[in-house]
Scaffold this motif. Structure first.
Motif, PDB file in Angstrom:
ATOM      1  N   ARG A  20       0.863  -1.174   0.000  1.00  0.00           N
ATOM      2  CA  ARG A  20       0.000   0.000   0.000  1.00  0.00           C
ATOM      3  C   ARG A  20       0.901   1.227   0.000  1.00  0.00           C
ATOM      4  NH1 ARG A  20      -4.102   0.480   4.699  1.00  0.00           N
ATOM      5  NH2 ARG A  20      -5.652  -0.054   3.172  1.00  0.00           N
ATOM      6  N   GLU A  21       0.680   2.131  -0.950  1.00  0.00           N
ATOM      7  CA  GLU A  21       1.508   3.325  -1.084  1.00  0.00           C
ATOM      8  C   GLU A  21       0.645   4.579  -1.042  1.00  0.00           C
ATOM      9  OE1 GLU A  21       4.878   3.490  -1.217  1.00  0.00           O
ATOM     10  OE2 GLU A  21       4.784   1.343  -0.847  1.00  0.00           O
ATOM     11  N   PRO A  22       0.935   5.500  -0.113  1.00  0.00           N
ATOM     12  CA  PRO A  22       0.205   6.774  -0.098  1.00  0.00           C
ATOM     13  C   PRO A  22       0.577   7.614  -1.323  1.00  0.00           C
ATOM     14  CG  PRO A  22       1.357   6.379   1.985  1.00  0.00           C
ATOM     15  CD  PRO A  22       1.851   5.363   0.996  1.00  0.00           C
ATOM     16  N   ASP A  45      -4.586   5.997  -1.272  1.00  0.00           N
ATOM     17  CA  ASP A  45      -3.568   4.951  -1.322  1.00  0.00           C
ATOM     18  C   ASP A  45      -3.791   4.103  -2.560  1.00  0.00           C
ATOM     19  OD1 ASP A  45      -2.649   5.792   1.141  1.00  0.00           O
ATOM     20  OD2 ASP A  45      -3.649   4.205   2.260  1.00  0.00           O
ATOM     21  N   VAL A  46      -2.700   3.678  -3.173  1.00  0.00           N
ATOM     22  CA  VAL A  46      -2.761   2.724  -4.267  1.00  0.00           C
ATOM     23  C   VAL A  46      -1.900   1.531  -3.884  1.00  0.00           C
ATOM     24  CG1 VAL A  46      -3.268   4.383  -6.088  1.00  0.00           C
ATOM     25  CG2 VAL A  46      -0.901   3.893  -5.523  1.00  0.00           C
ATOM     26  N   VAL A  53      -8.818   5.336  -8.020  1.00  0.00           N
ATOM     27  CA  VAL A  53      -7.912   6.463  -7.826  1.00  0.00           C
ATOM     28  C   VAL A  53      -7.538   6.990  -9.202  1.00  0.00           C
ATOM     29  CG1 VAL A  53      -5.650   7.166  -6.966  1.00  0.00           C
ATOM     30  CG2 VAL A  53      -7.032   5.563  -5.636  1.00  0.00           C
ATOM     31  N   ARG A  54      -7.692   8.291  -9.395  1.00  0.00           N
ATOM     32  CA  ARG A  54      -7.389   8.939 -10.671  1.00  0.00           C
ATOM     33  C   ARG A  54      -6.171   9.839 -10.489  1.00  0.00           C
ATOM     34  NH1 ARG A  54      -7.630  13.700 -11.731  1.00  0.00           N
ATOM     35  NH2 ARG A  54      -9.129  14.216 -10.126  1.00  0.00           N
ATOM     36  N   PRO A  61      -7.566   4.123   4.164  1.00  0.00           N
ATOM     37  CA  PRO A  61      -6.352   4.832   3.769  1.00  0.00           C
ATOM     38  C   PRO A  61      -5.393   4.998   4.938  1.00  0.00           C
ATOM     39  CG  PRO A  61      -8.318   6.049   3.109  1.00  0.00           C
ATOM     40  CD  PRO A  61      -8.756   4.918   3.986  1.00  0.00           C
ATOM     41  N   GLN A  62      -4.103   4.983   4.622  1.00  0.00           N
ATOM     42  CA  GLN A  62      -3.098   5.223   5.649  1.00  0.00           C
ATOM     43  C   GLN A  62      -3.011   6.703   5.919  1.00  0.00           C
ATOM     44  OE1 GLN A  62       0.694   3.611   4.555  1.00  0.00           O
ATOM     45  NE2 GLN A  62       0.102   1.550   5.066  1.00  0.00           N
TER      46      GLN A  62
END
Length: 168
Positions: A13-15, A45-46, A84-85, A162-163
């Motif tokens: 998971r990446e912010p 997050d993606v 997420v765009r 989300p983180q």
């Protein structure tokens, strides 16, 4: 090559805010160009390998900066249809209409990109398309020669809440 790389690297998971912040700094200080960032108040997050996500941004933001001698480059993020765009828009040289169907082919470079005298191999957008697809996303382009280009990437959100800086 890309499939082998996916096995060696771990996705997480990446912010998105963290990824975009690094590019804002790079563009401002390395390329001496202002990068406009538009981000929502809520964290996004993606899910992906940080190196892959960086590669996507390096290619998209790098192209926008490279082909915008004067003007602006804007990166915006948000949610659209539960995904997420990420949008990278510039007011650069644009892409000829007849080049758009070939833009994501390996080794393809539009005629005006070659004429601009900027170096490139024509691999960047092909790699971006593969990486975006690897994570279940899509990429699209809208462009008008002489007016600019907008690249839009949509990715599934990372599962779970989300983180935030406190939970990261």
């Amino acid at each position: 090559f890309l499939a082998d790389r996916a096995e060696r690297h771990r996705a997480s998971r990446e912010p998105l805010d963290d990824l975009l912040g690094r590019f804002h700094f790079l563009v401002r200080y390395r390329f001496r160009q202002e990068l406009e960032l538009e981000q929502p108040a809520e964290p996004l997050d993606v899910y992906g390998d940080p190196a892959d996500l960086d590669r996507i941004l390096v290619n998209l933001v790098g192209n926008a900066v490279k082909y915008t001698a004067r003007g602006r480059v804007r990166v915006s993020s948000g949610r659209a249809d539960g995904r997420v765009r990420l949008e990278v828009a510039d007011t650069g040289i644009g892409i000829p209409r007849d080049a758009l169907p070939f833009l994501f082919n390996e080794f393809y470079r539009a005629s005006n990109a070659k004429a601009a005298g900027e170096s490139g191999t024509g691999l960047g957008l092909a790699i971006v398309k593969l990486l975006v697809a690897r994570y279940g996303g899509e990429i699209g382009v809208a462009s008008e020669e002489g007016k600019g280009t907008t690249m839009t990437v949509t990715l599934p959100p990372s599962p779970g809440p989300p983180q935030t800086p406190a939970s990261a």
